[in-house]
Design a protein around this motif. Structure first.
Motif, mmCIF file in Angstrom:
data_model
loop_
_atom_site.group_PDB
_atom_site.id
_atom_site.type_symbol
_atom_site.label_atom_id
_atom_site.label_comp_id
_atom_site.label_asym_id
_atom_site.label_seq_id
_atom_site.Cartn_x
_atom_site.Cartn_y
_atom_site.Cartn_z
ATOM 1 N N THR A 956 -1.358 5.171 51.385
ATOM 2 C CA THR A 956 -0.396 5.085 52.478
ATOM 3 C C THR A 956 -0.797 6.077 53.551
ATOM 4 O O THR A 956 -1.691 6.908 53.372
ATOM 5 C CB THR A 956 1.031 5.389 51.989
ATOM 6 O OG1 THR A 956 1.032 6.727 51.461
ATOM 7 C CG2 THR A 956 1.479 4.407 50.938
ATOM 8 N N ILE A 958 1.143 8.359 57.157
ATOM 9 C CA ILE A 958 2.324 8.728 57.939
ATOM 10 C C ILE A 958 1.995 8.507 59.413
ATOM 11 O O ILE A 958 0.961 8.954 59.901
ATOM 12 C CB ILE A 958 2.720 10.189 57.679
ATOM 13 C CG1 ILE A 958 3.100 10.366 56.202
ATOM 14 C CG2 ILE A 958 3.875 10.620 58.587
ATOM 15 C CD1 ILE A 958 3.356 11.800 55.813
ATOM 16 N N THR A 960 3.505 8.755 63.477
ATOM 17 C CA THR A 960 4.524 9.289 64.388
ATOM 18 C C THR A 960 4.276 8.712 65.782
ATOM 19 O O THR A 960 3.188 8.252 66.106
ATOM 20 C CB THR A 960 4.473 10.827 64.457
ATOM 21 O OG1 THR A 960 3.198 11.219 64.958
ATOM 22 C CG2 THR A 960 4.672 11.442 63.077
ATOM 23 N N SER A 979 13.883 -0.402 63.553
ATOM 24 C CA SER A 979 13.597 -0.774 62.160
ATOM 25 C C SER A 979 12.889 0.349 61.423
ATOM 26 O O SER A 979 12.933 0.405 60.192
ATOM 27 C CB SER A 979 12.707 -2.030 62.141
ATOM 28 O OG SER A 979 11.476 -1.775 62.830
ATOM 29 N N HIS A 980 12.224 1.244 62.057
ATOM 30 C CA HIS A 980 11.501 2.346 61.428
ATOM 31 C C HIS A 980 11.635 3.582 62.307
ATOM 32 O O HIS A 980 11.816 3.467 63.518
ATOM 33 C CB HIS A 980 10.015 2.043 61.243
ATOM 34 C CG HIS A 980 9.728 0.862 60.350
ATOM 35 N ND1 HIS A 980 9.890 -0.453 60.752
ATOM 36 C CD2 HIS A 980 9.309 0.810 59.056
ATOM 37 C CE1 HIS A 980 9.569 -1.260 59.778
ATOM 38 N NE2 HIS A 980 9.205 -0.526 58.711
ATOM 39 N N GLN A 981 11.515 4.730 61.653
ATOM 40 C CA GLN A 981 11.595 5.990 62.369
ATOM 41 C C GLN A 981 10.195 6.610 62.488
ATOM 42 O O GLN A 981 9.335 6.392 61.621
ATOM 43 C CB GLN A 981 12.538 6.975 61.650
ATOM 44 C CG GLN A 981 13.961 6.487 61.538
ATOM 45 C CD GLN A 981 14.626 6.354 62.887
ATOM 46 O OE1 GLN A 981 14.332 7.108 63.810
ATOM 47 N NE2 GLN A 981 15.536 5.369 63.002
ATOM 48 N N SER A 982 9.982 7.350 63.576
ATOM 49 C CA SER A 982 8.734 8.099 63.717
ATOM 50 C C SER A 982 8.626 9.088 62.569
ATOM 51 O O SER A 982 9.601 9.769 62.222
ATOM 52 C CB SER A 982 8.710 8.860 65.050
ATOM 53 O OG SER A 982 7.570 9.673 65.145
ATOM 54 N N ASP A 984 7.760 7.994 59.458
ATOM 55 C CA ASP A 984 7.864 7.247 58.207
ATOM 56 C C ASP A 984 6.490 7.069 57.585
ATOM 57 O O ASP A 984 5.447 7.176 58.248
ATOM 58 C CB ASP A 984 8.483 5.862 58.468
ATOM 59 C CG ASP A 984 9.993 5.947 58.659
ATOM 60 O OD1 ASP A 984 10.541 7.056 58.527
ATOM 61 O OD2 ASP A 984 10.587 4.902 59.012
ATOM 62 N N THR A 985 6.475 6.757 56.236
ATOM 63 C CA THR A 985 5.243 6.448 55.508
ATOM 64 C C THR A 985 5.055 4.943 55.511
ATOM 65 O O THR A 985 5.980 4.186 55.168
ATOM 66 C CB THR A 985 5.305 6.985 54.079
ATOM 67 O OG1 THR A 985 5.437 8.415 54.127
ATOM 68 C CG2 THR A 985 4.047 6.620 53.302
ATOM 69 N N PHE A 986 3.826 4.494 55.877
ATOM 70 C CA PHE A 986 3.533 3.069 55.974
ATOM 71 C C PHE A 986 2.394 2.730 55.019
ATOM 72 O O PHE A 986 1.441 3.517 54.844
ATOM 73 C CB PHE A 986 3.130 2.707 57.409
ATOM 74 C CG PHE A 986 4.254 2.785 58.407
ATOM 75 C CD1 PHE A 986 4.969 1.650 58.775
ATOM 76 C CD2 PHE A 986 4.633 4.006 58.945
ATOM 77 C CE1 PHE A 986 5.991 1.729 59.687
ATOM 78 C CE2 PHE A 986 5.665 4.086 59.850
ATOM 79 C CZ PHE A 986 6.360 2.950 60.234
ATOM 80 N N THR A 991 2.318 -3.182 60.027
ATOM 81 C CA THR A 991 3.775 -3.212 59.908
ATOM 82 C C THR A 991 4.342 -3.286 61.318
ATOM 83 O O THR A 991 3.876 -2.563 62.215
ATOM 84 C CB THR A 991 4.306 -1.960 59.191
ATOM 85 O OG1 THR A 991 3.702 -1.850 57.909
ATOM 86 C CG2 THR A 991 5.830 -2.012 59.060
ATOM 87 N N VAL A 993 7.213 -2.563 64.055
ATOM 88 C CA VAL A 993 8.354 -1.675 64.316
ATOM 89 C C VAL A 993 9.106 -2.265 65.515
ATOM 90 O O VAL A 993 8.497 -2.511 66.566
ATOM 91 C CB VAL A 993 7.891 -0.240 64.610
ATOM 92 C CG1 VAL A 993 9.088 0.649 64.951
ATOM 93 C CG2 VAL A 993 7.116 0.312 63.430
#
Length: 1587
Positions: A956, A958, A960, A979-982, A984-986, A991, A993
């Motif tokens: 994975t 991270i 930002t 839908s996602h925050q800065s 987050d682990t992807f 993906t 956002v």
């Protein structure tokens, strides 16, 4: 083996996959910079400039953004370019630049200032309405207020009105715009303005994404006018570039009389918010794997496929590829990768494999056979070129395979350059067997035949007595590359040639028709001079008593020539009459070639001599005696020579010592011989009065005063008196007593003059002084002052002026204003008055001007106003409270560009109020009205695609980003969800956002971006083997083992493959063993080590000496110690043993020695090296015993025997031979003789020495360098030369003798030979002499200056001659004395045709130089002839008397006129005079001469011009050189006033220059013979007859 092949195939596939991975990850797309700032303006310097920092994105991951300046930096005045550069991991770059402009003053910039406008009055109107588009001004950082004296649509009167716009910013700085409005009267004028039929609406356009400007087009506006003719001006053209914002566009239509109409619309450019494209292209076609076969016997082949294709939502796709269709592929599997990119850098891949297999060969060993091969070819290049086309029949070959392919170095018909070129055809069968066909093409330049011995032109003289001659020459030969050629010619050698030029030509033609040509000329000249026979001797004749001329007769010579005598001319023909004197008679014979010969003899005419005065006094000038009007004059009495007795009787009218009056008195002497011959001569005695008159009683200076107010007065004095030695002619003055004088100074001058012009002067000064009026001192100047703050007046002060005056009491001073008084706006005159006690008044004044520079004040200026309109509406009505204005002058006008209320379209408008007082001071107020449409929320700084690598060791990553902000309408911020925050682990992969914004009006905006986690972490390989070495026998293999490495990966799955396994067999050589670890995401890592299999080899010597080792012998030794570096040897198995035939450091003899070195290893294998040592003897022998020997010769001896011990020599080689060129006991002459000795060893090294045998004679000194004779030329321009020689030295056995000489080196020598003598005396008094001659020769030619140019004159006919004059040339020479002779002298008579005049200058050394010019006398085809006349009052210098011989004088007068007229300014057109008639009037003492004057037909001189020229050039005495003297203004040409036939009857007779006389016939009278007389009036018939 199958298993190993499978592993190798897998390895190749993995390598290809690795290459694929590498190609796939190669980044060729540069970064992208967003939000590049616009140009920035700063209004003071230095100052800070701020901007929003741009951002950068790259498809490959991280990107670095650098710049040369950062926001907030200080900038100086002027323009500075700021550059941002974005650099990605691959080094690819993108830049973004903008300009920061700093202005020191911040002066508003005025735009759209109208040009001058012309308008017409409507019929019956007194003013005209005029419109224009108002100018505007911009300032980079502060508002600008505009004011003007006129606005569009104002009324203007007839005439010129200046319209002024003023723009002032809040800092007080301003700009202006000024133009002229001209209104013309309505008389016959057009007052109807044009009308626009079409004007575009406002236009809105969008700048391309990332830019701030765009091109905007529109349909051109159109207008009509009743005149039918319209011209346009425009601020912008369709298609122009507009920046973001609103820009007004103005079209103005003008008719021919200047009426105008305007079309105004606005172009608004908006920025486009970038939309991020995250969708990759998609391949619609990708080829499948391809299998191909290499042709038999080859390892590669060309492979073709259909090109892959991809699509993208941007409709723009670019491609990269690893191979092109049709490329060459080697045997094996090769991956082919196509990558498609869209404009934002998204990509897709198409991968397929090309596998090439070998074809098993079938061996064919039979080569093809050529059945035809051309022979060598020779061709010719055309003349002037270096190449040509050559063709041949194509060679042919056969082969058992039935299939043949060919290669060739040249095609038939190819271009070949000059020289030999091999042409090679090669035939190949399918298995590669070949056969060759070789032949040579030789190209030769086809040149014209050439000759190397074309004869030169010849210039020959005709044979003596003939006009021809023969000429011979060596005939030319011609060569050609096609063979020698026999030429043809028009004339053979030995032919006879006439006078002139004959061209001889030889022509040679080669086989191709090209011609070679040789031409030269035979020039035959006639150099033979004509022969003159019977040239007369000198002739002498005596003039009859009382005459001055005689006739001389001679027999003319004859002339012959080898060609033909063109002319035999002479300056005189026999018989000729000559005046007393000597004449040169010249005959010149010339032939057609210009050769000439002269025959010259003299004709002398002598006369019976009259008495001759000797030492006759010249004119004398003396001064009158002091105080007297006379002078006593003396002179030496002249004597008289006379060939006969008794002596002549001499008388005179004055004697020496007589008293002479002031003036000119002629003294005449008369000598009369016994035969009645009289000679008279005279001189003038001139008594001068040089004494000035005297003035006595000259008045002193006079001063007088006038009363105040008066301007003049009368002054009286006693006049002076004058006296003189002769007589007083006059005593005059510029003022007579009494005289009236104005105020000031005057000079009174008395001047007296005697009859001789001597003067005396007396002067004195008269001064008139007036009493002075009062004078103001420090009077105030005009003043300009400002009003007091808030007031329309000003208090003004000044310094009161003072007064100067002549008499007491002081004047009374008054004024209309005092310092400190209050003055109103405008100009006020302040007057001061001063009156003295005499009533004299002085006034002076100055002006006080009060000006208003206080600006009005605007209060309650509205703030900026923002109004929102509902979606779909385009305008809104805005209302505000207008401001008010005040001023110190109480009068103020307040105007605005918009009034409240006002409807405004969506956008921004600036409302300006300007207050102006009568003095032009103004204040402004500006605010902005913004009408805007409510918009849905919009994301600002929305993130684009975010790329990140996996976290180390994890699956994975991270990610930002900067949270986007939202722009919105209204007061309530929208609600934003994501839908996602800065942070987050992807997971690895892509993906989406998504951000959603909802405002308070329910308007929704949704936007997303992609997060991509890339696994770029390669596996880890551990325990990679070190290099492995092994040995193998020659031509064999060896089995090699090692421990295989292991691998791990963050994804947990890894596969390891290699190209070789431990335990494989390897041949001799170096091998690379590679292990590759690959994870599921195709990340790879490799491990490679070297495996070397070596052959067991013999030892190898190294560090060896050179093959030849040369040294010089050791000093004094017959050899040399020779050293070298010890060689070394290496071996793959053991340490070899080294032996040598000679050791380094041993002594080697002179000469050559061979040295051998051998290395042997443990297996008995050897390496041998041999080199040569050369010892060179370079040491010269040593010779000694070379001492000088001195012997003495007795006086009288010339030789003496000398004895000495010969020198000896030694050498390091032990062998040396010594030889000399003389032996002891030989005889030697007096002086020094050098005996040379040479020592030579066996190697030809040499040494030399000399033994000097000095034989000295007792007694006299000896000069060692006495010069021989010296010959020099005179120095340039000098009659002498400076001569130098080496210092002369004398020696003596007793020491240096004393040397003296009569000349020193560097002395000056005259022309001729001078003997220089040196004397040397020794201490015993014995002496020796050295003498030599210095000869100075004059080889410098004289110089002739002023050599006349050729002279051309005209004569009437061939019977005439002309006396020709010229300036005698002057000759100079360095010797000073030069003799000049000539064939003619100035004044000689020349006949018709051309005569040569030759001057020869020769100096005393017989150096000579010549001056040659021609005299041409031409007979014009036609002439202008004038009847002319002139009067003489002296002939031969004597007065005219009855005994003057008219016949003798007639020819002389004719000669005088001819000679003189040729020298005047009309001489270029003068031809001659003839038919002269001399008539002497005894009573008047005048001789009248009538003659015909001839001028050339092309003469433009008028008869008056000819008469003026005659007078202008005549001497002041009016006398010719012969003594004949002309009566002033008596020379007349043509009929003069009679030319117009002024007489009514009778004959017109010319009287002087400008008058005439009519000689009337019987019965007619009057000035013009116009009166018909009555002949019967006096009754001529008598009483008995009727008249």
């Amino acid at each position: 083996m199958m298993q190993n092949n499978d592993i190798k195939l897998l390895f190749l596939i993995l390598v290809a996959s690795l290459l694929l991975k590498t190609v796939h990850l190669q980044d060729t797309t540069p970064p992208v910079i967003f939000n590049c700032p616009l140009n920035n303006f700063v209004s003071s310097s230095p100052n800070k400039a701020f901007w929003a920092e741009p951002t950068a994105f790259d498809n490959g991951g991280s990107v670095t953004l650098t710049s040369n300046r950062i926001s907030g930096s200080y900038f100086n005045e002027g323009q500075t370019q700021v550059i941002y550069i974005a650099t990605d991991e691959q080094g690819l770059q993108t830049d973004c630049s903008f300009t920061v402009s700093v202005s020191v003053t911040g002066i508003p910039v005025v735009s759209n200032c109208p040009s001058s406008i012309t308008a017409n009055l409507a019929t019956g109107a007194t003013t005209a309405t005029v419109s224009w588009f108002p100018p505007f001004a911009t300032d980079p950082d502060v508002p600008v207020v505009r004011s003007s004296n006129k606005e569009p649509n104002d009324e203007f009167p007839v005439g010129d009105t200046t319209v002024t716009y003023t723009f002032v910013d809040s800092t007080g700085l301003g700009g202006f715009c000024e133009f002229t409005v001209t209104v013309q009267d309505a008389v016959d004028s057009d007052s109807t303005a044009p009308s626009f039929t079409y004007c575009p609406n406002d236009i809105t356009a969008y700048a391309a994404e990332g830019t701030t400007s765009t091109s905007v087009s529109w349909t051109t506006p159109e207008a009509t006018d009743d005149s039918g003719t319209i011209s346009y001006t425009r601020t912008h053209e369709p298609g122009a570039i507009f920046t973001v914002g609103a820009t007004p566009v103005l079209y103005t239509a003008y008719d021919p009389t200047g009426n105008s109409a305007m079309c105004l619309f606005t172009v608004t450019v908006l920025e486009v918010t970038p939309i991020v494209d995250s969708t990759a292209p998609s391949f619609t076609y990708c080829p499948t794997d391809i299998t191909a076969y290499a042709p038999e016997g080859t390892t590669s082949t060309s492979v073709f496929w259909t090109t892959p294709e991809a699509i993208d939502d941007s409709n723009s796709v670019s491609y990269t590829r690893t191979h092109e269709s049709g490329a060459i592929f080697s045997v094996g599997a090769t991956p082919v990768l196509y990558t498609a990119y869209d404009p934002t850098g998204n990509s897709a891949s198409c991968l397929f494999t090309v596998t090439v297999l070998e074809t098993i060969p079938i061996v064919d060993s039979t080569s093809p056979t050529f059945t035809y091969c051309p022979n060598d070819i020779t061709a010719y290049a055309p003349e002037g070129t270096t190449s040509t086309s050559v063709s041949w029949t194509t060679p042919e070959a056969t082969d058992d395979s039935g299939t043949i392919s060919y290669t060739r170095t040249h095609e038939s018909g190819a271009i070949f350059t000059v020289g030999a070129t091999p042409v090679l055809y090669t035939a190949y069968d399918p298995t590669g067997n070949s056969a060759s066909c070789l032949f040579t093409v030789t190209v030769i330049v086809n040149q014209r035949p050439v000759t190397s011995n074309c004869p030169s032109s010849q210039t020959l003289s005709a044979d003596t007595g003939l006009t021809t001659t023969t000429a011979t020459w060596t005939e030319p030969t011609f060569s050609d590359e096609l063979g020698n050629i026999v030429p043809t010619t028009n004339i053979q050698p030995g032919a006879t040639f006439p006078l002139g030029t004959t061209v001889i030509s030889y022509t040679a033609t080669d086989l191709t028709g090209l011609e070679g040509l040789c031409t030269f000329e035979i020039i035959v000249q006639d150099t033979e001079k004509p022969q003159i026979s019977n040239c007369p001797s000198d002739v002498t004749s005596m003039a009859a008593s009382g005459t001055t001329s005689a006739t001389v007769t001679w027999t003319a010579p004859t002339a012959t020539d080898n060609d033909a005598v063109a002319s035999l001319v002479s300056n005189y023909n026999s018989p000729s009459t000559f005046p007393i004197g000597v004449r040169n008679i010249v005959y010149v014979a010339s032939d057609p070639s210009g050769n000439f010969r002269q025959c010259i003899f003299k004709a002398t005419v002598t006369e019976t001599q009259l008495p001759v005065f000797v030492n006759f006094p010249t004119d004398q000038t003396v001064n009158a005696a002091t105080g007297q009007a006379t002078a006593v004059v003396t002179w030496a009495e002249p004597s008289v020579t006379y060939p006969f007795q008794p002596a002549p009787i001499v008388t005179s009218n004055y004697e020496p010592g007589d008293v002479f009056p002031i003036g000119i008195t002629t003294v005449t002497y008369r000598a009369e011989d016994s035969l009645g011959g009289v000679t008279t001569d005279e001189f003038n005695v001139r008594v001068l009065d040089t004494q000035n008159p005297e003035i006595t009683s000259c008045p002193n200076d006079i001063t007088s005063f006038v009363a105040s107010g008066s301007s003049s007065t009368t002054v009286t004095w006693t006049a002076p008196t004058a006296t003189d030695n002769d007589a007083i002619t006059s005593l005059v003055s510029n003022y007579d007593s009494p005289a009236t004088f104005a105020v000031g100074g005057f000079s009174v001058v008395y001047v007296t003059t005697d009859p001789s012009g001597n003067t005396a002067e007396c002067s004195f000064q008269v001064t008139i002084i007036e009493t002075q009026a009062p004078t103001f001192v420090n009077f105030p100047a005009d003043q300009v002052v400002n009003t007091s703050p808030g007031q329309p007046t000003a208090i003004v002060t000044w310094t009161v002026p003072s007064v100067t005056y002549t008499f007491e009491p002081a004047p009374i001073v008054t004024s209309n204003y005092e310092p400190g008084d209050v003055f109103t706006l405008g100009a006020t005159t302040v007057t001061y008055r001063a009156e003295d006690s005499f009533g004299v008044v002085t006034t002076d004044e100055f002006i006080i001007r009060v000006i208003d520079e206080e600006n009005p004040q605007i209060i309650n200026c509205p703030s900026d106003i923002t109004v929102y309109v509902a979606p779909g509406l385009t305008s809104a009505t805005v209302t505000w409270t207008p401001p008010t204005a005040t001023d110190n002058d109480m009068i103020v006008s307040l105007i605005s560009n918009y009034n409240t209320p006002r409807e405004f379209q969506i956008g921004s408008k600036e409302v300006v109020y300007v207050a102006t007082d009568p003095a032009g001071n103004f204040d402004d107020c500006t605010f902005v009205i913004i009408v805007t449409e409510r918009q849905p929320p919009a994301f600002v700084n929305f993130p684009s695609v975010r790329l990140a690598n996996n976290s180390p060791g994890l699956g994975t990553g991270i990610v930002t980003w900067t949270e986007p902000t939202v722009s919105y309408s209204g007061n309530t911020a929208p609600t934003v969800v994501t839908s996602h925050q800065s942070g987050d682990t992807f997971p690895i992969g892509e993906t989406t956002v998504t951000y959603t914004a909802v405002d308070s009006y329910g308007l929704v905006t949704e936007q997303d971006f992609t997060v991509r986690i890339i696994d770029n972490e390669a596996p880890t390989i551990e325990n990679c083997p070190s290099p492995v070495s092994a040995y193998a026998p020659a031509n064999s293999v060896n089995t090699v083992t090692w421990t295989a490495p292991t691998a791990t990966d963050n994804s947990g799955s890894v596969n390891v493959i290699s190209n070789n396994d431990s335990g494989d067999e390897f041949p001799i050589g170096v091998h690379l063993v590679t292990y590759i670890a690959i994870d599921d995401y195709n990340n790879q890592v490799s491990c490679t080590f070297v495996l070397s299999v070596r052959e067991d080899t013999p030892p190898l010597l190294s560090n060896l000496p050179p093959s030849t080792h040369s040294v010089l012998n050791d000093p004094g030794q017959p050899g040399a110690v020779v050293t070298w570096d010890q060689p070394t040897a290496t071996d793959d198995r053991s340490v070899p043993t080294i032996t040598a035939s000679h050791e380094a450091g041993a002594m080697f003899p002179i000469g050559s020695t061979m040295v051998s070195i051998t290395a042997i290893d443990s297996q008995g294998l050897t390496d041998v090296y041999t080199f040569q040592v050369n010892v060179i003897d370079s040491e010269d022998p040593t010779i000694s015993g070379c001492d000088d020997v001195t012997v003495t010769a007795d006086p009288g001896q010339t030789t003496v025997r000398a004895y000495w011990t010969p020198p000896t020599a030694t050498d390091n080689s032990g062998e040396v031979t010594v030889t000399g060129n003389a032996s002891p006991g030989d005889e030697f002459s007096i002086g020094t003789t050098s005996i040379g000795y040479l020592a030579v060893d066996g190697f030809n090294n040499q040494a030399m020495c000399a033994v000097n045998i000095i034989v000295r004679e007792l007694g006299y000194p000896v000069f060692s360098n006495c010069p021989s004779a010296i010959f020099v030329e005179t120095d340039p321009g000098e009659d002498e030369a400076i001569v130098s020689w080496d210092t002369i030295i004398a020696t003596d056995e007793l020491g240096g003798p004393t040397v003296t000489s009569n000349y020193d080196s560097g002395s000056t020598f005259s022309v001729g030979t001078t003997t220089v003598i040196y004397n040397a005396i020794d201490s015993d008094g014995l002496s020796a002499t050295c003498s030599f001659d210095v000869s100075v020769s004059d080889l410098e030619d004289p110089v002739i200056i002023n050599c006349p140019s050729d002279i051309s004159l005209h004569i009437v006919d061939s019977s005439k001659s002309a006396r020709v004059w010229w300036m005698i040339p002057v000759a100079t020479d360095n010797l000073g004395d030069v003799e000049i002779s000539s064939t003619n002298t100035p004044g000689d008579s020349f006949p018709e045709g051309e005569s040569i005049v030759l001057y020869v200058a020769q100096d005393s050394a017989r150096n000579s130089v010549t001056c040659l010019f021609s005299v041409r006398l031409l007979i014009p085809l036609s002439t202008l002839s004038y009847n002319s006349s002139v009067s003489l009052d002296r002939i031969g210098g004597n007065t005219i008397s009855s005994n003057s011989d008219e016949d003798v004088l007639q020819e002389e007068v004719t000669s005088d006129l001819d000679t003189y007229l040729r020298s005047t300014t009309i001489g270029d057109k003068f031809v001659g005079v003839d038919d002269s008639i001399l008539a002497i009037s005894n009573s008047l003492g005048i001789a009248a001469v009538e003659f015909t004057l001839h001028m050339t037909q092309d003469s433009s001189y008028s008869t008056a011009r000819i008469e003026d020229a005659f007078d202008d050039d005549l001497s002041s005495s009016g006398a010719f050189t012969s003594g004949n003297r002309v009566v002033q203004s008596s020379f007349l040409v043509g009929p003069g006033e009679c030319g117009d036939d002024p007489c009514d009857r009778g004959t017109c007779e010319r009287v002087g220059r400008n008058d005439f006389y009519c000689s009337c016939p019987s019965g007619w009278s009057g000035f013009r013979c116009s009166n018909d007389e009555n002949e019967c009036e006096e009754d001529p018939c008598g009483e008995l007859s009727m008249c």
